[in-house]
Design a protein around this motif. Structure first.
Motif, PDB file in Angstrom:
ATOM      1  N   ASP A  17      69.007 -23.626 -86.090  1.00  0.00           N
ATOM      2  CA  ASP A  17      68.509 -24.928 -85.651  1.00  0.00           C
ATOM      3  C   ASP A  17      69.253 -26.049 -86.381  1.00  0.00           C
ATOM      4  O   ASP A  17      69.681 -25.893 -87.527  1.00  0.00           O
ATOM      5  CB  ASP A  17      67.004 -25.056 -85.936  1.00  0.00           C
ATOM      6  N   THR A  19      69.292 -30.569 -86.912  1.00  0.00           N
ATOM      7  CA  THR A  19      68.528 -31.812 -86.775  1.00  0.00           C
ATOM      8  C   THR A  19      68.917 -32.521 -85.488  1.00  0.00           C
ATOM      9  O   THR A  19      70.096 -32.667 -85.185  1.00  0.00           O
ATOM     10  CB  THR A  19      68.777 -32.742 -87.979  1.00  0.00           C
ATOM     11  N   GLU A  20      67.931 -32.975 -84.738  1.00  0.00           N
ATOM     12  CA  GLU A  20      68.195 -33.628 -83.455  1.00  0.00           C
ATOM     13  C   GLU A  20      68.603 -35.083 -83.646  1.00  0.00           C
ATOM     14  O   GLU A  20      68.157 -35.766 -84.567  1.00  0.00           O
ATOM     15  CB  GLU A  20      66.951 -33.550 -82.556  1.00  0.00           C
ATOM     16  N   ASP A  22      68.383 -38.854 -82.553  1.00  0.00           N
ATOM     17  CA  ASP A  22      67.309 -39.611 -81.894  1.00  0.00           C
ATOM     18  C   ASP A  22      67.562 -41.119 -81.868  1.00  0.00           C
ATOM     19  O   ASP A  22      66.626 -41.917 -81.885  1.00  0.00           O
ATOM     20  CB  ASP A  22      65.968 -39.324 -82.582  1.00  0.00           C
ATOM     21  N   GLN A 183      75.969 -39.661 -79.314  1.00  0.00           N
ATOM     22  CA  GLN A 183      76.120 -38.891 -80.554  1.00  0.00           C
ATOM     23  C   GLN A 183      77.562 -38.517 -80.855  1.00  0.00           C
ATOM     24  O   GLN A 183      77.979 -38.533 -82.011  1.00  0.00           O
ATOM     25  CB  GLN A 183      75.269 -37.621 -80.496  1.00  0.00           C
ATOM     26  N   TRP A 264      72.898 -38.802 -88.093  1.00  0.00           N
ATOM     27  CA  TRP A 264      73.218 -37.539 -87.433  1.00  0.00           C
ATOM     28  C   TRP A 264      74.142 -37.707 -86.229  1.00  0.00           C
ATOM     29  O   TRP A 264      73.995 -37.047 -85.217  1.00  0.00           O
ATOM     30  CB  TRP A 264      71.948 -36.771 -87.047  1.00  0.00           C
ATOM     31  N   ARG A 341      78.102 -28.448 -86.976  1.00  0.00           N
ATOM     32  CA  ARG A 341      77.113 -28.656 -85.903  1.00  0.00           C
ATOM     33  C   ARG A 341      76.908 -27.415 -85.040  1.00  0.00           C
ATOM     34  O   ARG A 341      75.786 -27.112 -84.611  1.00  0.00           O
ATOM     35  CB  ARG A 341      77.581 -29.825 -85.023  1.00  0.00           C
TER      36      ARG A 341
END
Length: 502
Positions: A17, A19-20, A22, A183, A264, A341
C-alpha cells in the motif's frame, strides 16, 4: 556491522500500500467559463508586466537617443521615434501580437513581412499594425530592466540573467497562482538554441539545437503545463553545493520553489537526476520518484551484474525503494530503474509496470518543448536575452491554452486559440490606426499636399532643425500653397501657420 535495512530480492506480483494523493487539481482563479483566449493569456502575461515593458523600453529609447545623438545619421530610422512618440500600452499589446503572428507566418527576414513587390508574398496585416521602421525600432529598444541598475560583469553581484530575470520570476509566480498540477510531474532540461557569446551557453549534443541556454523545467506530465523553471547560469554563477549531485540539487530546488513538497506528488526524471540518495530525501519530504539510474551510481551489486535474457527482469527492494533491471531485446543493454511508488509488477510483454509508467509520464518537458517549437519564430537575434524573452512568451501562451482548455466547454484548437489571441491583442491599436489614417487622408485631400517626384526631398518646416546634430528631417511631400516641405503627421501644425501667413 550489518546493514539495518538490507536489500532483498522480490518477485512479482508484489502487493504493498502507498499513501494516496489528495490534492485539488486543475485551474484556479479563472475568468468566467468560456471566456475569450485573451482573458487566459492576461492571467499569465499580466498588465503589470506589460507596463514594466513599456516603462523600461521608453527609458532605454530616451537614454539611447540622448547618448548617441551626435552619431545618428540623418537617414536613421531612430528619428521616427520622436515622430511617432513613445511606446504606449496599446501599442505594446500589438507588438506582442506581431511576435506571435510571426510564429504562425514564418518568413526568411523581418523585412519580408512588409514586402509589397511580390503580391504572392504580401501579408497586409503586418503593414496595417505597424510600419516596418516602427516595429524594428520597438524591437531594437525593447527592454525589461533599467541597465543602470545591472551590476557590471566584473562585479561579485553580477547576474548573467539580469536582463530577463523579471519575466522568469513573473512566469513562475503566475504559473503557480492559476494551476494545481495532477500527481505525476516531469523534471528535465530544455534548451533555447543560440550560439551567442554568453556565459549562459551550454552544449548538449542530444538536443536538436546543441548550443543554447539551458532551462531546468518542472512540468505536469500529461499536459506539459510548465509549473516552474530555472535558467542554468553555469558552474561559476550557479554552483552545486559541495557533496551533492547536481541532479539531486536541481530536483529538490524546483520542487521547493514550486511549493510541491510534502504533498505526495510523483516526480519522473531521467538518469541525470535519479539516485538512491535523491529517492531517500524525497521520501522524507513525502514525495515519490521514479526514474532510470546510471550504472556508475550506488545500486545493489546483483542488479548491476545480473545477466538477463530478452523480456526478463529482476527486482530488489530496500524498505520503500524498489530497483529493477530489465532487458527488452536480446541485443540491448539492461535498463536499470528506481521507484518509490510502484510495486514489483509485470504488464504487457512481461515488461515491469514502472517502465511503462515512466515511458508514459516522463515526457512532460519534451511535450512543452514540442508545443513551443510549432508556433515559435525562433529567429536569430543580436541580443540573446530577447530570444529568451520571446521563448518565454510562447510558453506563457501554452500555459494559457491549457487553462483555456480546462475552463471551456467547446475549446478550439491551439492554432485557433493563438489566432483569436492575436486579433484581440492588436484590435485597439489597429482601430486607432484606422481613425488616424482616415483623419490624415481627409486633411491631405482637403489641403492638397503634393508628393515630390522621384527621390526628391525637402526639409520639414515643422520638425527639422538644421543646426542641431541629427535634427535635420526631410519629407517627400510639400504644401501646395507655400511649397515648403512638410511631413503628413506635421501638416496639422503647418496648416495653421500657412493660412495665417495668407
Amino acid at each position: 556491522m550489518a546493514d539495518p535495512n538490507p536489500w532483498f530480492r522480490v518477485y512479482p506480483p508484489e502487493i504493498r500500500d502507498h499513501t494516496e494523493f489528495d490534492q485539488n487539481v486543475g485551474p484556479k482563479r479563472m475568468p468566467p467559463r468560456n471566456s475569450r483566449p485573451i482573458a487566459y493569456f492576461m492571467l499569465i502575461f499580466t498588465m503589470d508586466l506589460m507596463k514594466k515593458f513599456v516603462l523600461e523600453t521608453n527609458r532605454y529609447a530616451r537614454n539611447f537617443i540622448t547618448r548617441n545623438q551626435h552619431n545618428i545619421s540623418n537617414k536613421s530610422r531612430v528619428h521616427d521615434w520622436h515622430k511617432k512618440g513613445k511606446l504606449t500600452l496599446i501599442e505594446f499589446k500589438a507588438f506582442v501580437a506581431v511576435i506571435l503572428n510571426m510564429g504562425l507566418i514564418k518568413k526568411a527576414t523581418i523585412s519580408e513581412y512588409w514586402n509589397r513587390k511580390h503580391s504572392s508574398q504580401s501579408t497586409p496585416w503586418f503593414r496595417k499594425v505597424f510600419t516596418r521602421n516602427r516595429f524594428q525600432l520597438l524591437l531594437k529598444f525593447l527592454h525589461l530592466v533599467d541597465n543602470r541598475k545591472i551590476a557590471p560583469r566584473n562585479s561579485p553581484s553580477y547576474d548573467p540573467t539580469a536582463k530577463f530575470k523579471p519575466i522568469v520570476d513573473h512566469f513562475n509566480l503566475k504559473a503557480k497562482k492559476h494551476y494545481s498540477p495532477s500527481q505525476n510531474l516531469s523534471i528535465d532540461e530544455s534548451l533555447i538554441g543560440t550560439k551567442s557569446r554568453t556565459v549562459l551557453r551550454q552544449y548538449i549534443p542530444t538536443k536538436h539545437a546543441k548550443f543554447g541556454v539551458k532551462l531546468w523545467m518542472l512540468t505536469e506530465a500529461v499536459t506539459g503545463y510548465c509549473f516552474h523553471f530555472n535558467v542554468y547560469k553555469g558552474k561559476r554563477y550557479d554552483p552545486t553545493p559541495a557533496g551533492e549531485l547536481q541532479g539531486s540539487y536541481v530536483v529538490i530546488s524546483l520542487l521547493r520553489a514550486a511549493c510541491l513538497l510534502n504533498k505526495w506528488y510523483h516526480v519522473f526524471c531521467d538518469s541525470f537526476f535519479t539516485s538512491l540518495s535523491l529517492a531517500k530525501r524525497l521520501l522524507n519530504l513525502h514525495t515519490y520518484t521514479t526514474g532510470t539510474v546510471r550504472s556508475n551510481r550506488p545500486l545493489p551489486n546483483l542488479i548491476k551484474s545480473v545477466k538477463l535474457r530478452a523480456s526478463q527482469s529482476m527486482f530488489m527492494r530496500q524498505q520503500e525503494i524498489l530497483v529493477c533491471a530489465f532487458k527488452e531485446k536480446e541485443k540491448r543493454k539492461n535498463v536499470k530503474m528506481l521507484s518509490t511508488r510502484y510495486n514489483a509488477e509485470l504488464v504487457v510483454n512481461r515488461k515491469p509496470k514502472m517502465i511503462t509508467e515512466y515511458n508514459k509520464f516522463m515526457g512532460g518537458v519534451d511535450l512543452n518543448d514540442m508545443l513551443t517549437s510549432f508556433y515559435e519564430d525562433g529567429r536569430k537575434s543580436t541580443k540573446m536575452w530577447k530570444k529568451i524573452v520571446f521563448n518565454i512568451i510562447h510558453r506563457m501562451v501554452i500555459n494559457a491554452y491549457i487553462l483555456y482548455q480546462q475552463n471551456s466547454d467547446n475549446a478550439k484548437s491551439r492554432l485557433h486559440f493563438i489566432q483569436l489571441l492575436i486579433d484581440d491583442l492588436s484590435e485597439d491599436h489597429m482601430t486607432r490606426n484606422r481613425v488616424n489614417i482616415g483623419v490624415l487622408n481627409d486633411e491631405i485631400n482637403n489641403q492638397n499636399l503634393r508628393k515630390l517626384p522621384e527621390r526628391k526631398e525637402k526639409d520639414c518646416c515643422i520638425c527639422s532643425v538644421r543646426n542641431v546634430p541629427g535634427g535635420r528631417k526631410r519629407s517627400k511631400h510639400i504644401c501646395v500653397l507655400c511649397h515648403k516641405g512638410v511631413h503628413k503627421m506635421c501638416y496639422k501644425k503647418h496648416s495653421r501657420r500657412c493660412h495665417a501667413d495668407e
